[in-house]
Design an enzyme around this catalytic site. Structure first.
Site, PDB file in Angstrom:
ATOM      1  NE  ARG A 273      -4.036  -1.375   2.076  1.00 20.35           N
ATOM      2  CZ  ARG A 273      -5.244  -1.930   2.691  1.00 20.35           C
ATOM      3  NH1 ARG A 273      -4.984  -1.254   3.789  1.00 20.35           N
ATOM      4  NH2 ARG A 273      -6.117  -2.638   2.423  1.00 20.35           N
ATOM      5  NE  ARG A 369      -4.422  -2.092   8.205  1.00 19.43           N
ATOM      6  CZ  ARG A 369      -5.427  -2.446   7.418  1.00 19.43           C
ATOM      7  NH1 ARG A 369      -5.931  -3.681   7.135  1.00 19.43           N
ATOM      8  NH2 ARG A 369      -6.372  -1.257   6.548  1.00 19.43           N
TER       9      ARG A 369
HETATM   10  C1  LIG Z   1     -13.450   1.624   4.404  1.00 15.47           C
HETATM   11  C2  LIG Z   1     -12.507   0.604   5.196  1.00 15.47           C
HETATM   12  C3  LIG Z   1     -12.319  -0.542   4.556  1.00 15.47           C
HETATM   13  C4  LIG Z   1     -11.502  -1.401   5.375  1.00 15.47           C
HETATM   14  N1  LIG Z   1     -11.407  -2.705   4.769  1.00 15.47           N
HETATM   15  C5  LIG Z   1     -10.707  -3.585   5.761  1.00 15.47           C
HETATM   16  C6  LIG Z   1     -10.363  -4.949   5.197  1.00 15.47           C
HETATM   17  O1  LIG Z   1     -10.888  -5.430   4.196  1.00 15.47           O
HETATM   18  N2  LIG Z   1      -9.564  -5.798   5.897  1.00 15.47           N
HETATM   19  C7  LIG Z   1      -9.275  -5.091   7.250  1.00 15.47           C
HETATM   20  O2  LIG Z   1      -8.552  -6.190   7.837  1.00 15.47           O
HETATM   21  N3  LIG Z   1      -9.181  -4.031   7.893  1.00 15.47           N
HETATM   22  C8  LIG Z   1     -10.032  -3.156   6.879  1.00 15.47           C
HETATM   23  N4  LIG Z   1     -10.186  -1.813   7.447  1.00 15.47           N
HETATM   24  C9  LIG Z   1      -9.454  -1.550   8.541  1.00 15.47           C
HETATM   25  C10 LIG Z   1     -10.707  -2.173   9.748  1.00 15.47           C
HETATM   26  O3  LIG Z   1     -11.784  -1.943   9.404  1.00 15.47           O
HETATM   27  C11 LIG Z   1     -10.529  -1.409  10.891  1.00 15.47           C
HETATM   28  O4  LIG Z   1      -9.217  -1.265  11.478  1.00 15.47           O
HETATM   29  C12 LIG Z   1     -11.189  -2.321  12.193  1.00 15.47           C
HETATM   30  O5  LIG Z   1     -12.614  -2.397  11.751  1.00 15.47           O
HETATM   31  C13 LIG Z   1     -11.148  -1.379  13.467  1.00 15.47           C
HETATM   32  O6  LIG Z   1     -11.844  -2.247  14.350  1.00 15.47           O
HETATM   33  P1  LIG Z   1     -12.400  -1.454  15.932  1.00 15.47           P
HETATM   34  O7  LIG Z   1     -13.218  -2.316  16.528  1.00 15.47           O
HETATM   35  O8  LIG Z   1     -10.767  -1.235  16.435  1.00 15.47           O
HETATM   36  O9  LIG Z   1     -12.733   0.062  15.527  1.00 15.47           O
HETATM   37  P2  LIG Z   1     -14.180   0.671  14.818  1.00 15.47           P
HETATM   38  O10 LIG Z   1     -14.681  -0.472  14.038  1.00 15.47           O
HETATM   39  O11 LIG Z   1     -13.775   1.784  14.275  1.00 15.47           O
HETATM   40  O12 LIG Z   1     -14.965   0.638  16.347  1.00 15.47           O
HETATM   41  C14 LIG Z   1     -14.711   2.087  16.916  1.00 15.47           C
HETATM   42  C15 LIG Z   1     -15.681   1.944  17.829  1.00 15.47           C
HETATM   43  O13 LIG Z   1     -15.480   2.913  19.132  1.00 15.47           O
HETATM   44  C16 LIG Z   1     -16.464   3.871  19.072  1.00 15.47           C
HETATM   45  N5  LIG Z   1     -15.931   5.169  19.959  1.00 15.47           N
HETATM   46  C17 LIG Z   1     -14.830   5.698  19.506  1.00 15.47           C
HETATM   47  N6  LIG Z   1     -14.652   6.897  20.465  1.00 15.47           N
HETATM   48  C18 LIG Z   1     -15.585   6.400  21.359  1.00 15.47           C
HETATM   49  C19 LIG Z   1     -15.622   7.174  22.671  1.00 15.47           C
HETATM   50  N7  LIG Z   1     -14.996   8.359  23.182  1.00 15.47           N
HETATM   51  N8  LIG Z   1     -16.836   6.653  23.453  1.00 15.47           N
HETATM   52  C20 LIG Z   1     -17.398   5.857  23.270  1.00 15.47           C
HETATM   53  N9  LIG Z   1     -17.310   5.231  21.850  1.00 15.47           N
HETATM   54  C21 LIG Z   1     -16.288   5.549  21.180  1.00 15.47           C
HETATM   55  C22 LIG Z   1     -17.287   4.111  17.889  1.00 15.47           C
HETATM   56  O14 LIG Z   1     -18.315   4.702  17.981  1.00 15.47           O
HETATM   57  C23 LIG Z   1     -16.993   2.606  17.444  1.00 15.47           C
HETATM   58  O15 LIG Z   1     -18.132   1.797  17.798  1.00 15.47           O
HETATM   59  C24 LIG Z   1     -10.990  -1.028   6.686  1.00 15.47           C
HETATM   60  C25 LIG Z   1     -11.398   0.449   6.977  1.00 15.47           C
HETATM   61  C26 LIG Z   1     -12.219   1.017   6.454  1.00 15.47           C
HETATM   62  C27 LIG Z   1     -12.463   2.408   7.000  1.00 15.47           C
END
Ligand SMILES: Cc1cc2nc3c(=O)[nH]c(=O)nc-3n(C[C@H](O)[C@H](O)[C@H](O)COP(=O)(O)OP(=O)(O)OC[C@H]3O[C@@H](n4cnc5c(N)ncnc54)[C@H](O)[C@@H]3O)c2cc1C
Length: 412
Positions: A273, A369
């Site tokens: 990437r 990544r």
């Molecule tokens: C468009 C896109 C495509 C992607 N495709 C891939 C893929 O194909 N494969 C892959 O491995 N990764 C992919 N990624 C990356 C991957 O999706 C993310 O890194 C992963 O989903 C992160 O998961 P998470 O649970 O850590 O965070 P998130 O799914 O972002 O969840 C964060 C949560 O925290 C909550 N939150 C944040 N701050 C607060 C606060 N102060 N108080 C209360 N709640 C809060 C939010 O509301 C949310 O519910 C992609 C990302 C994007 C944006």
């Protein structure tokens, strides 16, 4: 009663998956600042990597991850990632995530910088949505307490130990205090700090700021991944065009229509990437254009629309039939490699504070990544958090010496 064993902040894959495991060990509260399913996870397209295919191995996955990470991955963490991957995929399948199959076996796609096809996907390019919907349904069934529209504003630390979280109720405007034995930050990344990003509104780096305020170590914040191929159309959000599109044969062309990636890398369009994003910027500067193009017009139209239904539909809704027309794209902020520093068990330097998912920095991604390693990192290291806390709950000699079981101890 605002007292729980676990408070989990965030309801993406990190928050939900962790909550389902934590439920086995005690009471769980999820605080999430929007609706349960508003998160980066929901938008993940390509899928989740795991060396489960014929001709693949943990060793190959290990090497690809290190090579994409530009020499800055933590090799021990990467070893854990690739070796524990198949078991965590089994967990997701058992939770009900409907990965796509072909001839009765899980279908595996290829993405840039992976030496073999190893990406599991669901609904073609709707992997994240399927994961999010499946896990949130499970969390509701497991009777986990879920408070939506609660914005965590402070991690409560007393005498060096985490005691809970303060949160702002976005609907009433009041601030509430929730107490717990452990807090798991699962707040995702911070793509929204940038003008062009693939991330939704919630991705504002909150967890990292909260942890920093509480005295937690933060690391690798200079490593921010720009996805090479986000849609660039006036007035349209920079919708992600998955790397898997190039995995299926998509070709990058500059504003003059010339294929250019082999000028920059022997891997051509399937280079990692960071290399592709930089090469696109060079080409944009050279041609004086704010975009380049992704070409899938040579692929069978049916295959394109069936394999990438979301992308196909989104573009069509904006008058772009990608089976006939080049897709205008440009890099956009996508993923934070850095975050709250954790060890291999998700532990931070503060007793009782854990971090999982994009908010955490386990060291597996180094400076860059490898595609589809993010969802995998979440499940591998979230599982380890719960293995660790389970250990702490056992009445071992060590635990008696170090803890009155009022909180989880860790880090030698
Ligand atoms: C468009 C896109 C495509 C992607 N495709 C891939 C893929 O194909 N494969 C892959 O491995 N990764 C992919 N990624 C990356 C991957 O999706 C993310 O890194 C992963 O989903 C992160 O998961 P998470 O649970 O850590 O965070 P998130 O799914 O972002 O969840 C964060 C949560 O925290 C909550 N939150 C944040 N701050 C607060 C606060 N102060 N108080 C209360 N709640 C809060 C939010 O509301 C949310 O519910 C992609 C990302 C994007 C944006």
């Amino acid at each position: 009663m605002n007292q729980y064993d676990y408070i989990i902040v965030g309801s993406g894959i990190a928050g939900l998956y962790t909550s389902l495991l934590a439920r086995e060990q005690g009471s769980v509260l999820i605080l999430t600042k929007g609706s349960i399913d508003e998160c980066n996870t929901k938008y993940a397209q390509g899928g989740i990597a795991a060396a489960i295919g014929h001709g693949d191995s943990a060793e190959l996955h290990y090497r690809d991850t290190l090579s994409a990470g530009a020499g800055l991955c933590d090799p021990e963490a990467v070893r854990i990632l690739v070796e524990e991957a198949p078991d965590r995929i089994t967990d997701l399948i058992n939770f009900g995530v409907p990965f796509d199959t072909m001839d009765g076996e899980v279908a595996l796609a290829r993405e840039a910088a992976h030496s073999v096809p190893r990406i599991l996907h669901a609904g073609g390019d709707a992997t994240g949505e399927h994961i999010e919907v499946t896990l949130s349904r499970m969390a509701r069934l497991a009777k986990i307490t879920i408070l939506e529209y609660f914005l965590a504003t402070e991690i409560i630390v007393e005498d060096g130990v985490v005691r809970g979280v303060r949160a702002f109720d976005c609907r009433t405007g009041s601030v509430e205090e929730f107490r717990s034995r452990a807090v798991i930050l699962a707040t995702g990344g911070g793509g929204r700090l940038f003008k062009f990003t693939t991330n939704p509104d919630i991705a504002t780096c909150d967890g990292i700021a909260l942890a920093y305020d509480a005295g937690a170590e933060i690391t690798d914040m200079e490593f921010l991944q720009f996805h090479p191929t986000a849609l660039r159309l006036p007035g349209v959000i920079p919708f992600l065009i998955s790397e898997a599109v190039r995995g299926e044969g998509g070709i990058l062309r500059n504003a003059e229509g010339r294929q250019f990636m082999f000028d920059y890398s022997p891997e051509g369009d399937l280079a990692s990437r960071d290399i592709v994003a930089r090469s696109i910027l060079y080409e944009m500067n050279k041609t004086g254009s704010d975009r380049v193009f992704l070409d899938v017009t040579h692929l069978p139209p049916r295959k394109t629309s069936a394999r990438f239904p979301q992308i196909y539909r989104f573009c069509l809704d904006h008058s772009l039939d990608i089976t006939k027309t080049l897709i205008p794209i440009a890099p956009a902020a996508h993923y934070m490699m850095g975050g709250v520093k954790t060890n291999a068990w998700g532990e931070t330097n503060i007793a009782g504070l854990f971090a999982a998912g994009e908010a955490a920095c386990t060291g597996v991604h180094g400076a860059n990544r490898l595609a589809s390693n993010s969802l995998l990192e979440v499940v591998v290291f979230a599982k380890r958090i719960l293995q660790r806390t389970e250990e702490a709950l056992k009445p071992s000699e060590l635990a008696c010496q170090r803890s009155d079981k009022d909180y989880f101890y860790f880090r030698e």
